[in-house]
Design a protein around this motif. Structure first.
Motif, PDB file in Angstrom:
ATOM      1  N   GLU A  10       0.702  -1.207  -0.099  1.00 51.14           N
ATOM      2  CA  GLU A  10       0.035   0.038  -0.196  1.00 51.14           C
ATOM      3  C   GLU A  10       0.671   1.105  -0.202  1.00 51.14           C
ATOM      4  N   ARG A  11       0.804   2.053  -0.860  1.00 46.44           N
ATOM      5  CA  ARG A  11       1.292   3.319  -1.214  1.00 46.44           C
ATOM      6  C   ARG A  11       0.549   4.749  -0.535  1.00 46.44           C
ATOM      7  N   LYS A  12       1.121   5.395   0.422  1.00 46.77           N
ATOM      8  CA  LYS A  12       0.432   6.845  -0.236  1.00 46.77           C
ATOM      9  C   LYS A  12       1.957   7.438   0.334  1.00 46.77           C
ATOM     10  N   ILE A  13       1.213   9.380  -0.208  1.00 47.63           N
ATOM     11  CA  ILE A  13       2.398  10.257  -0.061  1.00 47.63           C
ATOM     12  C   ILE A  13       2.211  11.014   0.649  1.00 47.63           C
ATOM     13  N   ILE A  14       3.078  11.546   2.105  1.00 48.36           N
ATOM     14  CA  ILE A  14       2.842  11.799   3.321  1.00 48.36           C
ATOM     15  C   ILE A  14       4.405  13.009   3.213  1.00 48.36           C
ATOM     16  N   ASN A  15       3.442  13.921   4.132  1.00 48.14           N
ATOM     17  CA  ASN A  15       4.586  15.530   4.213  1.00 48.14           C
ATOM     18  C   ASN A  15       5.462  14.897   4.911  1.00 48.14           C
ATOM     19  N   VAL A  16       6.154  15.962   4.898  1.00 50.93           N
ATOM     20  CA  VAL A  16       7.413  15.681   6.064  1.00 50.93           C
ATOM     21  C   VAL A  16       7.520  17.027   6.844  1.00 50.93           C
ATOM     22  N   THR A  17       7.236  17.521   8.854  1.00 49.70           N
ATOM     23  CA  THR A  17       7.706  18.489   9.128  1.00 49.70           C
ATOM     24  C   THR A  17       8.658  19.069   8.954  1.00 49.70           C
ATOM     25  N   GLY A  18       8.587  21.017   9.301  1.00 46.39           N
ATOM     26  CA  GLY A  18       9.789  21.782   9.683  1.00 46.39           C
ATOM     27  C   GLY A  18      10.916  20.512  10.778  1.00 46.39           C
ATOM     28  N   LYS A  19      10.050  19.723  11.207  1.00 49.27           N
ATOM     29  CA  LYS A  19      11.355  19.347  12.963  1.00 49.27           C
ATOM     30  C   LYS A  19      11.611  17.721  12.379  1.00 49.27           C
TER      31      LYS A  19
END
Length: 121
Positions: A10-19
């Motif tokens: 299963e694949r999902k694009i997720i964001n990486v925060t500044g931290k």
């Protein structure tokens, strides 16, 4: 970089925060039964997160507890009650050992040396 992913993944694009933080998608979180901690490691060109599991009491250890209790004369409901007590005590002790190891690894607690444990010789 190798971008091939298993056909069953299963694949999902997720964001990486500044931290440098990421949020595990809910369906992944629930499917893998994540708790409060995860194991993270780097392998080849991927960061892998997986649920952290603590050692469980395996069958051979369970048998040793039962043998000991039977040799002490316990049987029936009394055996079951004593087994549950000892199993809970052992799980608690394992949890404390893991907690202590985590504190030592984080530099929050001093570790014992061989000399501390066994003395000069």
């Amino acid at each position: 970089m190798n971008n091939t992913i298993s056909a069953t993944a299963e694949r999902k694009i997720i964001n990486v925060t500044g931290k440098r933080q990421v949020t595990i998608p809910l369906r992944f979180y629930e499917k893998l039964s994540f708790g409060k901690e995860v194991e993270c490691f780097l392998t080849n060109d991927a960061v892998v997160l997986r649920p952290l599991s603590y050692p469980s009491l395996d069958d051979s250890f369970t048998m040793e507890i039962l043998r000991d209790l039977v040799s002490q004369g316990y049987n029936g409901d009394q055996l079951l009650e004593k087994f549950a007590e000892q199993r809970a005590d052992i799980k608690k002790a394992i949890g404390l050992l893991v907690e202590e190891a985590d504190e030592i690894a984080a530099g929050k607690r001093k570790w014992a040396t061989t000399k501390d444990i066994f003395g000069e010789e």
